[in-house]
Write an enzyme that holds these catalytic residues in place. Structure first.
Site, mmCIF file in Angstrom:
data_model
loop_
_atom_site.group_PDB
_atom_site.id
_atom_site.type_symbol
_atom_site.label_atom_id
_atom_site.label_comp_id
_atom_site.label_asym_id
_atom_site.label_seq_id
_atom_site.Cartn_x
_atom_site.Cartn_y
_atom_site.Cartn_z
ATOM 1 N N GLU A 37 -8.267 -5.582 -28.644
ATOM 2 C CA GLU A 37 -8.602 -4.515 -27.717
ATOM 3 C C GLU A 37 -7.883 -3.274 -28.214
ATOM 4 O OE1 GLU A 37 -7.127 -4.605 -23.628
ATOM 5 O OE2 GLU A 37 -7.578 -2.508 -24.009
ATOM 6 N N CYS A 48 -5.624 2.272 -21.676
ATOM 7 C CA CYS A 48 -6.742 1.966 -22.573
ATOM 8 C C CYS A 48 -8.071 2.321 -21.923
ATOM 9 C CB CYS A 48 -6.704 0.499 -22.970
ATOM 10 S SG CYS A 48 -6.514 -0.612 -21.582
HETATM 11 P P1 NDP Z 1 0.439 -0.301 -32.409
HETATM 12 O O1 NDP Z 1 -0.907 -0.707 -32.812
HETATM 13 O O2 NDP Z 1 1.300 0.312 -33.431
HETATM 14 O O3 NDP Z 1 1.249 -1.543 -31.841
HETATM 15 C C1 NDP Z 1 0.695 -2.459 -30.962
HETATM 16 C C2 NDP Z 1 1.431 -3.787 -31.059
HETATM 17 O O4 NDP Z 1 1.281 -4.310 -32.366
HETATM 18 C C3 NDP Z 1 2.931 -3.655 -30.853
HETATM 19 O O5 NDP Z 1 3.418 -4.782 -30.196
HETATM 20 C C4 NDP Z 1 3.448 -3.603 -32.269
HETATM 21 O O6 NDP Z 1 4.774 -4.012 -32.389
HETATM 22 C C5 NDP Z 1 2.545 -4.590 -32.931
HETATM 23 N N1 NDP Z 1 2.435 -4.462 -34.360
HETATM 24 C C6 NDP Z 1 2.286 -3.333 -35.097
HETATM 25 N N2 NDP Z 1 2.171 -3.638 -36.395
HETATM 26 C C7 NDP Z 1 2.257 -4.987 -36.481
HETATM 27 C C8 NDP Z 1 2.228 -5.907 -37.565
HETATM 28 N N3 NDP Z 1 2.069 -5.500 -38.809
HETATM 29 N N4 NDP Z 1 2.366 -7.216 -37.298
HETATM 30 C C9 NDP Z 1 2.536 -7.651 -36.045
HETATM 31 N N5 NDP Z 1 2.586 -6.821 -34.998
HETATM 32 C C10 NDP Z 1 2.434 -5.507 -35.196
HETATM 33 O O7 NDP Z 1 0.278 0.594 -31.178
HETATM 34 P P2 NDP Z 1 1.338 1.432 -30.401
HETATM 35 O O8 NDP Z 1 1.794 0.637 -29.239
HETATM 36 O O9 NDP Z 1 2.427 1.950 -31.288
HETATM 37 O O10 NDP Z 1 0.455 2.634 -29.981
HETATM 38 C C11 NDP Z 1 -0.098 3.479 -30.968
HETATM 39 C C12 NDP Z 1 -1.457 3.963 -30.531
HETATM 40 O O11 NDP Z 1 -2.304 2.863 -30.225
HETATM 41 C C13 NDP Z 1 -1.451 4.772 -29.282
HETATM 42 O O12 NDP Z 1 -1.086 6.076 -29.510
HETATM 43 C C14 NDP Z 1 -2.886 4.628 -28.864
HETATM 44 O O13 NDP Z 1 -3.688 5.524 -29.562
HETATM 45 C C15 NDP Z 1 -3.247 3.233 -29.251
HETATM 46 N N6 NDP Z 1 -3.160 2.304 -28.139
HETATM 47 C C16 NDP Z 1 -4.296 1.852 -27.592
HETATM 48 C C17 NDP Z 1 -4.259 0.991 -26.551
HETATM 49 C C18 NDP Z 1 -5.477 0.448 -25.969
HETATM 50 O O14 NDP Z 1 -5.407 -0.498 -25.208
HETATM 51 N N7 NDP Z 1 -6.642 0.981 -26.257
HETATM 52 C C19 NDP Z 1 -3.003 0.560 -25.943
HETATM 53 C C20 NDP Z 1 -1.853 1.091 -26.606
HETATM 54 C C21 NDP Z 1 -1.945 1.901 -27.668
HETATM 55 P P3 NDP Z 1 5.972 -2.988 -32.518
HETATM 56 O O15 NDP Z 1 5.984 -2.164 -31.278
HETATM 57 O O16 NDP Z 1 7.143 -3.865 -32.622
HETATM 58 O O17 NDP Z 1 5.690 -2.171 -33.738
#
Ligand code: NDP
Length: 697
Positions: A254, A293
């Protein structure tokens, strides 16, 4: 500085690294350090798989009651969670969505127990007859997967994000490993600590990794399920992980979604729909600072109403007070971090290459009770893109904050096309009081959306709003939204189970499924089935009744008693050209007469008639036809005791009514002969007393 702990292998553990600071979104102070260095993720997955057996062996009823108990337990401690939640920048309303919205998922999934069989696995859909003689058939069962559900979550809903997923995998009988986003993992940890302390879940049902876990997918296996919520970039990276491909691990994603809301052409200023639309857009921009989201990113309005919408939205946003989320007068708190504010500013700059900024600015906003320079504050920002078909940045750039773009459309077809230019969204809404517009929009735009809300004066008061994913509705969307599907009631639970088609004789399938299958061998009961207590009744237990002849007088009397004077029962001169040959018994008479044959008159363990689930009349019965009935236990559904009532469970009985005349008035000699004479089937439900209570809440 204190380190946030993770809960794996049945204990709370700390990492061995330096740790990453988690910062208070309002004050900028460091709360604790997140550190997962040296944690053995592979061991955590193995531990979950090994300990998952306890959950897998529980029935749906037991799992549901467990969730309900957990929800009540957490609900009692909610105050302490609100205190922690303020530090993520969330106001009380934002926190309510995250915290109590999460508990709501536990409650809603717990209630689904009533829709499942009384066993650890599900029997799905209708039986399939694979033979003419009724001796070979098939069914589908769903069993809990033997792996772990790995949930990689976003920062915006640290509690709801965990519980909306875990409620579902626990109902399915699968344990979970939760990995929240690092920067708000302190909130998730606070709730997990209480869950573990409660001892309500079997050990191993929940493990928590409080921070980074880059290698978590390296050892996932085919029985595991991975879910991801976050950015599209990370989602794509994880989706293409070699291990997922090698092991065929289901991956639910998602990601970014550029959700739209449409103002119907009928919803002119002065109509309730116009006001509802403005209110909804304002809410979606400011609740959780637009870090949702499902937030409305694209505001699609008739071209002649763009000015009106811009002015009305500006006025509504001007009333939004920003500051310390603990204060009652504050409507919008802080974004999760200053980095996130910076990120949102950059996205705005990308979009304003063509769009104009018509409300708000990128300077530090005026705040109440908080230092605007220390916290992650920003003003709501409205952009306007007058050429949305040519300038497509507004359909592909997600500013994950309090930002929306107004864009014009000429007619409904254009509005639909613009909505679809988001290339797949979680949700869209339309404000209209014209159900023709609502229908045209919904049916044509549904291909690109996971959910569509129609807002009008009739639904407004009870509407749950554009941005609320609900536990019983599907949450997810095609294309850009990730192509996944979460929640959705029973649908969601099935994502954590393996569907298996089973084939065999009806008798064998009755034993396997625990549900009596038509044509299976009967187990003749020694005494009347209604004379047994709940514990002593088994699927297949059956009774054959004595006969009754339906006379002409019976049919006329039934018509007079019920006032059902349909011509086939009353006027035998009118049957030419109809499907009836003689005076025909009312269907309701047949089932009533059947009840007269199978009911056990003495006072016994059957406490009440609970209802009727299905009934079919297979062919007409005429006056002077003789019937007899088979009453067979189809299925048992356990239930908890309510109030002072005696403990009881529901028994579903399969009722078959036979035309005895087919066999010249003799009792049929074998089952094959008996089946030919089948004229009516029904499933009736009775509440049957237990010898003792099997459930305590
Ligand atoms: P990310 O995609 O960076 O992170 C989401 C999750 O993935 C976090 O728990 C993160 O962990 C984890 N993650 C990142 N890279 C890896 C990897 N290589 N292996 C395993 N786990 C990983 O999103 P953010 O939360 O930083 O948000 C960034 C952007 O995402 C927002 O600005 C927005 O645009 C979008 N977003 C969209 C959402 C939606 O539901 N549509 C919800 C939230 C964000 P960790 O925090 O430890 O890096």
């Amino acid at each position: 500085m204190q380190k946030l702990q993770s809960y794996i292998h049945g204990q709370w553990v700390s990492g061995s690294g330096e740790g990453v600071p988690m910062v208070d979104a309002v004050t900028g102070e460091t709360i604790a350090l997140s550190d997962t260095k040296g944690l053995d993720f592979d061991q955590a997955l193995k531990y979950g798989r090994k300990n998952g057996e306890a959950l897998r062996n529980m029935t749906f009823q037991e799992r549901g009651l467990m969730l309900k108990k957990l929800a009540f337990y957490l609900q009692k401690r909610k105050k302490q969670f609100y205190e922690v939640s303020f530090r993520t920048g969330a106001t009380k309303v934002d926190s309510w969505i995250d915290i109590e919205g999460g508990f709501g998922n536990l409650f809603a999934n717990a209630s689904l127990r009533k829709t499942f069989p009384n066993q650890p696995f599900d029997v799905e859909g209708d039986p399939i007859d694979l033979s003419r003689g009724g001796r070979f058939m098939a069914h589908h069962i769903l069993v809990p997967k033997e792996g772990v559900a790995v949930h990689i979550n976003a920062f915006n809903f640290p509690v709801w994000g965990m519980l909306e997923k875990c409620a579902v995998n626990w109902m399915a009988g699968m344990p979970a490993v939760v990995k929240p986003a690092t920067n708000t993992s302190f909130m998730t940890e606070a709730v997990v600590r209480e869950i573990i302390k409660s001892g309500i879940l079997p050990e191993g049902s929940l493990q928590l990794i409080s921070g980074s876990a880059r290698s978590i997918l390296d050892t996932v296996e085919s029985q595991d399920v991975v879910t991801f919520t976050g950015s599209a970039d990370t989602g794509r990276l994880l989706k293409s992980h070699r291990r997922l491909l090698e092991e065929s691990v289901p991956f639910n994603m998602e990601a970014d979604s550029l959700n739209s809301s449409i103002l119907g052409e009928d919803a002119k200023p002065g109509t309730p729909e116009f006001d509802l639309f403005i209110k909804e857009v304002r809410n979606e921009m400011t609740v959780k600072c637009g870090q949702k989201c499902t937030a409305i990113r694209r505001v699609i309005v008739p071209e002649n109403l763009v000015e009106d919408v811009q002015i009305a939205l500006g006025k509504a946003l001007a009333k939004v007070t920003i500051g310390d989320p603990r204060l009652k007068e504050v409507r919008m708190g802080a974004l999760v971090s200053k980095d996130q504010v910076q990120e949102v500013h950059e996205r705005i700059q990308e979009m304003t290459k063509t769009a104009s900024l018509v409300y708000g600015d990128l300077d530090s906003p005026k705040t109440i009770g908080a230092d605007a320079n220390k916290g992650a504050f920003m003003s709501p920002v409205v952009l306007r893109e007058d050429r949305p078909f040519e300038n497509i940045a507004v359909h592909s750039t997600e500013a994950f904050g309090p930002v929306s773009t107004i864009m014009p459309y000429k007619n409904l077809s254009e509005a639909i096309e613009l909505a679809k230019m988001g290339k797949g969204s979680l949700v869209s809404s339309i404000a209209t009081n014209d159900d023709k517009i609502a229908r045209d929009y919904t049916v044509k735009a549904a291909t690109h959306h996971g959910r569509i809300l129609v807002l009008n004066r009739e639904s407004a008061k009870q509407s749950t709003g554009h941005g609320s994913p609900l536990p019983l509705l599907v949450h997810g969307g095609p294309g850009r939204a990730g192509g996944g599907e979460e929640m959705g009631g029973k649908r969601g639970i099935k994502h954590y189970m393996q569907r298996c088609a089973i084939q065999g004789s009806p008798t064998t399938l009755t034993e396997i499924t625990g549900v009596y299958q038509a044509n299976a061998k009967y187990k003749e009961a020694e005494k009347h089935p209604f004379a047994y207590h709940w514990e002593d009744i088994q699927p297949g237990m059956s009774l054959k009744t004595h006969n009754r002849t339906l006379t002409d007088t019976d049919i006329v009397n039934f018509g007079n008693l019920t006032w059902d004077h349909f011509y086939a029962h009353t006027d035998i001169t009118s049957l030419d050209g109809s499907i009836f040959e003689q005076r025909t018994a009312h269907g309701y008479f047949i089932i009533s007469a059947a009840a007269g044959l199978f009911v056990y008159p003495n006072k016994g363990p059957v406490a009440a008639n609970y209802g009727l689930e299905e009934i079919r009349f297979l062919r007409p019965l005429y006056h002077n036809d003789t019937i007899h009935v088979r009453l067979t236990c189809k299925e048992k559904v356990d239930r908890e005791q309510k109030g002072q009532e005696l403990p009881s469970g529901i028994v579903k009985w399969y009722v078959e009514v036979f035309d005895t005349n087919i066999t010249d008035g003799k009792i049929p000699e074998d089952e094959a002969e008996e089946k030919e004479a089948l004229v009516c089937i029904a499933t009736i439900l009775t509440m049957v007393q237990k010898k003792q209570d099997t459930f305590t809440e």
